[in-house]
Design a protein around this motif. Structure first.
Motif, PDB file in Angstrom:
ATOM      1  N   GLN A 154      35.607  49.740  31.369  1.00 46.41           N
ATOM      2  CA  GLN A 154      36.253  48.666  30.662  1.00 46.41           C
ATOM      3  C   GLN A 154      37.217  47.697  31.490  1.00 46.41           C
ATOM      4  O   GLN A 154      37.196  46.712  31.561  1.00 46.41           O
ATOM      5  N   ILE A 155      38.108  48.514  32.244  1.00 47.08           N
ATOM      6  CA  ILE A 155      38.963  47.637  33.064  1.00 47.08           C
ATOM      7  C   ILE A 155      38.297  47.086  34.327  1.00 47.08           C
ATOM      8  O   ILE A 155      38.925  45.892  34.826  1.00 47.08           O
ATOM      9  N   GLU A 156      37.206  47.653  34.966  1.00 46.07           N
ATOM     10  CA  GLU A 156      36.644  47.043  35.865  1.00 46.07           C
ATOM     11  C   GLU A 156      35.948  45.522  35.283  1.00 46.07           C
ATOM     12  O   GLU A 156      36.084  44.551  36.077  1.00 46.07           O
ATOM     13  N   GLU A 157      35.299  45.549  34.216  1.00 42.84           N
ATOM     14  CA  GLU A 157      34.833  44.342  33.655  1.00 42.84           C
ATOM     15  C   GLU A 157      35.883  43.375  33.409  1.00 42.84           C
ATOM     16  O   GLU A 157      35.624  42.161  33.500  1.00 42.84           O
ATOM     17  N   GLU A 158      37.175  43.706  32.963  1.00 42.52           N
ATOM     18  CA  GLU A 158      38.200  42.873  32.567  1.00 42.52           C
ATOM     19  C   GLU A 158      38.657  42.150  33.892  1.00 42.52           C
ATOM     20  O   GLU A 158      38.834  41.014  33.906  1.00 42.52           O
ATOM     21  N   PHE A 159      38.938  42.945  34.954  1.00 39.83           N
ATOM     22  CA  PHE A 159      39.563  42.375  36.283  1.00 39.83           C
ATOM     23  C   PHE A 159      38.250  41.451  36.842  1.00 39.83           C
ATOM     24  O   PHE A 159      38.320  40.567  37.468  1.00 39.83           O
ATOM     25  N   ALA A 178      39.964  47.638  41.884  1.00 41.48           N
ATOM     26  CA  ALA A 178      39.322  48.104  43.228  1.00 41.48           C
ATOM     27  C   ALA A 178      37.694  48.299  43.139  1.00 41.48           C
ATOM     28  O   ALA A 178      36.994  47.630  43.804  1.00 41.48           O
ATOM     29  N   ARG A 179      37.020  48.506  41.803  1.00 44.35           N
ATOM     30  CA  ARG A 179      35.743  48.525  41.369  1.00 44.35           C
ATOM     31  C   ARG A 179      35.359  47.102  41.439  1.00 44.35           C
ATOM     32  O   ARG A 179      34.128  47.097  41.687  1.00 44.35           O
ATOM     33  N   SER A 180      36.052  46.079  41.205  1.00 46.90           N
ATOM     34  CA  SER A 180      35.579  44.856  40.836  1.00 46.90           C
ATOM     35  C   SER A 180      35.374  44.096  42.001  1.00 46.90           C
ATOM     36  O   SER A 180      36.206  44.234  43.089  1.00 46.90           O
ATOM     37  N   ALA A 181      34.299  43.339  42.268  1.00 41.79           N
ATOM     38  CA  ALA A 181      33.769  42.840  43.450  1.00 41.79           C
ATOM     39  C   ALA A 181      34.655  41.525  43.536  1.00 41.79           C
ATOM     40  O   ALA A 181      34.859  40.809  44.892  1.00 41.79           O
ATOM     41  N   TYR A 182      35.461  41.017  42.661  1.00 43.18           N
ATOM     42  CA  TYR A 182      36.122  39.895  42.655  1.00 43.18           C
ATOM     43  C   TYR A 182      37.709  39.862  42.769  1.00 43.18           C
ATOM     44  O   TYR A 182      38.199  38.981  42.892  1.00 43.18           O
ATOM     45  N   THR A 183      38.157  41.196  42.894  1.00 43.77           N
ATOM     46  CA  THR A 183      39.592  41.371  42.993  1.00 43.77           C
ATOM     47  C   THR A 183      39.877  42.274  43.917  1.00 43.77           C
ATOM     48  O   THR A 183      39.011  43.268  44.075  1.00 43.77           O
ATOM     49  N   GLU A 184      40.995  42.505  44.555  1.00 42.19           N
ATOM     50  CA  GLU A 184      41.652  43.563  45.383  1.00 42.19           C
ATOM     51  C   GLU A 184      42.986  43.597  45.006  1.00 42.19           C
ATOM     52  O   GLU A 184      43.860  42.317  44.930  1.00 42.19           O
ATOM     53  N   ALA A 185      43.660  44.699  44.943  1.00 38.93           N
ATOM     54  CA  ALA A 185      45.156  44.858  44.937  1.00 38.93           C
ATOM     55  C   ALA A 185      45.648  44.814  46.349  1.00 38.93           C
ATOM     56  O   ALA A 185      45.057  45.335  47.153  1.00 38.93           O
ATOM     57  N   THR A 186      47.050  44.072  46.546  1.00 40.66           N
ATOM     58  CA  THR A 186      47.694  43.953  47.641  1.00 40.66           C
ATOM     59  C   THR A 186      49.001  44.413  47.440  1.00 40.66           C
ATOM     60  O   THR A 186      49.607  45.034  48.591  1.00 40.66           O
ATOM     61  N   VAL A 187      49.764  44.278  46.461  1.00 47.76           N
ATOM     62  CA  VAL A 187      51.250  44.353  46.256  1.00 47.76           C
ATOM     63  C   VAL A 187      51.468  44.933  45.096  1.00 47.76           C
ATOM     64  O   VAL A 187      50.612  44.769  43.920  1.00 47.76           O
ATOM     65  N   VAL A 188      52.313  46.017  44.996  1.00 46.04           N
ATOM     66  CA  VAL A 188      52.910  46.660  43.672  1.00 46.04           C
ATOM     67  C   VAL A 188      54.350  46.726  43.655  1.00 46.04           C
ATOM     68  O   VAL A 188      54.828  46.669  44.683  1.00 46.04           O
ATOM     69  N   THR A 189      54.581  46.539  42.472  1.00 50.33           N
ATOM     70  CA  THR A 189      56.157  46.676  42.277  1.00 50.33           C
ATOM     71  C   THR A 189      56.361  47.417  40.718  1.00 50.33           C
ATOM     72  O   THR A 189      55.598  47.431  39.911  1.00 50.33           O
ATOM     73  N   ASP A 190      57.661  47.838  40.764  1.00 51.16           N
ATOM     74  CA  ASP A 190      57.980  48.760  39.489  1.00 51.16           C
ATOM     75  C   ASP A 190      59.558  49.084  39.712  1.00 51.16           C
ATOM     76  O   ASP A 190      60.163  49.044  40.837  1.00 51.16           O
ATOM     77  N   ILE A 191      60.219  49.332  38.612  1.00 53.68           N
ATOM     78  CA  ILE A 191      61.546  49.710  38.573  1.00 53.68           C
ATOM     79  C   ILE A 191      61.799  50.918  39.138  1.00 53.68           C
ATOM     80  O   ILE A 191      62.954  51.225  39.687  1.00 53.68           O
ATOM     81  N   THR A 236      33.552  37.410  49.760  1.00 49.87           N
ATOM     82  CA  THR A 236      33.948  37.651  50.877  1.00 49.87           C
ATOM     83  C   THR A 236      35.566  37.516  50.631  1.00 49.87           C
ATOM     84  O   THR A 236      36.280  38.374  51.488  1.00 49.87           O
ATOM     85  N   ASP A 237      36.079  36.684  49.981  1.00 55.06           N
ATOM     86  CA  ASP A 237      37.528  36.739  49.707  1.00 55.06           C
ATOM     87  C   ASP A 237      37.805  37.033  48.263  1.00 55.06           C
ATOM     88  O   ASP A 237      38.309  35.883  47.448  1.00 55.06           O
ATOM     89  N   PRO A 238      38.063  38.129  47.877  1.00 55.55           N
ATOM     90  CA  PRO A 238      38.119  38.294  46.405  1.00 55.55           C
ATOM     91  C   PRO A 238      39.866  37.931  46.083  1.00 55.55           C
ATOM     92  O   PRO A 238      40.455  37.518  46.990  1.00 55.55           O
ATOM     93  N   VAL A 239      39.835  37.646  44.858  1.00 53.56           N
ATOM     94  CA  VAL A 239      41.266  37.514  44.259  1.00 53.56           C
ATOM     95  C   VAL A 239      42.361  38.412  44.661  1.00 53.56           C
ATOM     96  O   VAL A 239      42.124  39.520  44.269  1.00 53.56           O
ATOM     97  N   ARG A 240      43.185  38.390  45.269  1.00 53.56           N
ATOM     98  CA  ARG A 240      44.479  39.200  45.715  1.00 53.56           C
ATOM     99  C   ARG A 240      45.569  39.215  44.664  1.00 53.56           C
ATOM    100  O   ARG A 240      46.016  38.520  44.220  1.00 53.56           O
ATOM    101  N   VAL A 241      45.498  40.581  44.055  1.00 54.19           N
ATOM    102  CA  VAL A 241      46.499  40.836  42.919  1.00 54.19           C
ATOM    103  C   VAL A 241      47.624  41.734  43.297  1.00 54.19           C
ATOM    104  O   VAL A 241      47.449  42.611  43.756  1.00 54.19           O
ATOM    105  N   ALA A 242      48.915  41.140  42.819  1.00 60.08           N
ATOM    106  CA  ALA A 242      50.068  41.901  42.600  1.00 60.08           C
ATOM    107  C   ALA A 242      50.170  42.773  41.318  1.00 60.08           C
ATOM    108  O   ALA A 242      50.004  41.685  40.267  1.00 60.08           O
ATOM    109  N   VAL A 243      50.396  43.806  41.272  1.00 61.00           N
ATOM    110  CA  VAL A 243      50.605  44.594  40.041  1.00 61.00           C
ATOM    111  C   VAL A 243      51.959  44.981  39.711  1.00 61.00           C
ATOM    112  O   VAL A 243      52.528  45.428  40.498  1.00 61.00           O
ATOM    113  N   VAL A 244      52.273  44.642  38.510  1.00 64.68           N
ATOM    114  CA  VAL A 244      53.737  44.752  38.353  1.00 64.68           C
ATOM    115  C   VAL A 244      53.833  45.962  37.155  1.00 64.68           C
ATOM    116  O   VAL A 244      53.284  45.557  36.007  1.00 64.68           O
ATOM    117  N   GLY A 245      54.446  46.806  37.238  1.00 65.07           N
ATOM    118  CA  GLY A 245      54.542  47.710  36.407  1.00 65.07           C
ATOM    119  C   GLY A 245      53.523  48.899  36.604  1.00 65.07           C
ATOM    120  O   GLY A 245      52.048  48.776  37.034  1.00 65.07           O
TER     121      GLY A 245
END
Length: 367
Positions: free
Chosen positions: A314-319, A49-62, A26-35
């Protein structure tokens, strides 16, 4: 032949590391994506987004425009790199995924460590061995978990190959052959990926960007680290001036097992890993690219069996693995110390390419 290894291929895509119920999260790991390069946009964010254990909440980039566009498209919080480093949005994430050019990993990982956030850092760790050591030390000193993005390690095809080797299906391993090549300037969008051609940002090109795949995957499936390396690099075209366009290298493992690898940023697309033993050959082909299905085959006594299995993202499995291990309080296999062994090997291969002599890696050193 099939009966000998069928039990290891049953439920081929199973997650042998999974102990939690993904449906109960019910409370997946909230992830900030850098880049926010093409990989983060096209693969990492969908994988999170596909992983049940994570969700993206913040993004940053130059690139402010990229931040604004991605944040709006996915309903995320966009911040500038300075705001990220200051911790302005730190309450909105539990972990940080770093997918910037190699030589900028350290600054963002140090910021995440200061904020006491778990880290998933892309491979290779950094542009130089010294900076890789500093990155690992930053997480160790802050006592924050560090995972390195070796997505091959959570791919079921690679995990089943390792299980078959451990079970002795191939007999005694004699050698490994691996290749990975692409026409980088065509396949990855040309001008969009010029940082790989800047040695200060990338630390190298073919070996750093591609060579880490056969290097780390071979280490993983053999369950061993190379003790000696040698290699040669080539650059034939002006577009690759200052970096390695092609590389070939040899990894010497304990017990007399050698892995012979070739990688190229300017050759026909290929991706293959073959382990030859006294009793059988195990083959992944295609092997390494996230954008194509893996192929898995076992060859013994002139008979080849190609395994038909459900492919995974593959990336779903990793996250999923990253979030799962954090929620379960379990360690990561591809952690900082594990990744430092790759950094030492890459450094040794470049040294060998310059001197023409093999380089002994010994037992490694502390981060």
């Amino acid at each position: 032949m099939e009966a000998d290894f069928a039990e290891y291929l049953d439920e081929f895509a199973r997650r042998d590391w999974e102990t939690l119920d993904p449906d109960a999260v019910t409370d997946p790991v909230r992830v900030a994506v850098v880049g926010l390069g093409w990989f983060a946009r096209d693969w990492a964010l969908p994988g999170i987004a596909r992983s049940a254990y994570t969700e993206a909440t913040v993004v940053t980039d130059i690139d402010d425009d990229a931040v604004e566009a991605v944040a709006a498209e996915r309903d995320l919080t966009g911040v500038t790199p300075d705001e990220f480093r200051s911790g302005a949005a730190a309450d909105a994430y539990d972990a940080v995924y770093v997918a910037t050019p190699n030589a900028t990993h350290l600054e963002y990982v140090e910021a995440a460590a200061e904020q006491e956030k778990a880290v998933l850092c892309e491979k290779p760790l950094e542009a130089t061995l010294d900076r890789a050591r500093r990155l690992v030390a930053a997480c160790r000193d802050a006592d924050v978990p560090l995972m390195v993005g070796y997505r091959m390690q959570t791919d079921p095809a690679v995990r089943r190959l390792r299980e078959l080797l451990d079970a002795g299906v191939a007999g005694d391993v004699i050698g490994v052959h691996a290749t990975m090549s692409q026409t980088m300037l065509g396949e990855l969008g040309g001008e969009a990926d010029q940082w790989r051609l800047d040695p200060e940002l990338s630390g190298g090109c073919a070996l750093m960007d591609l060579g880490v795949y056969p290097l780390n995957t071979t280490r993983f499936v053999l369950g061993a680290d190379p003790v000696r390396v040698s290699g040669r690099t080539q650059t034939n075209h002006e577009a690759f001036a200052g970096v390695d366009e092609h590389a070939t290298f040899r990894l010497e493992f304990p017990g007399g097992v050698d892995a012979l690898c070739s990688v190229s940023q300017n050759a026909q697309h290929a991706s293959r890993l073959e382990v030859t033993g006294t009793d059988a050959r195990l083959i992944l082909d295609p092997a390494f690219y996230e954008r194509e299905d893996r192929g898995f085959a076992v060859v013994r006594d002139g008979t080849r069996v190609d395994v038909d299995f459900d492919q995974v993202h593959q990336i779903e499995e990793e996250f999923a693995y990253f979030g799962h291990q954090l929620l379960a309080g379990e360690p990561f296999h591809p952690d900082g110390e594990h990744a430092l062994a790759d950094a030492r090997a890459l450094d040794g291969i470049y040294e060998s390419a310059e001197t023409g002599r093999p380089v002994d890696l010994g037992d490694g050193d502390a981060a």
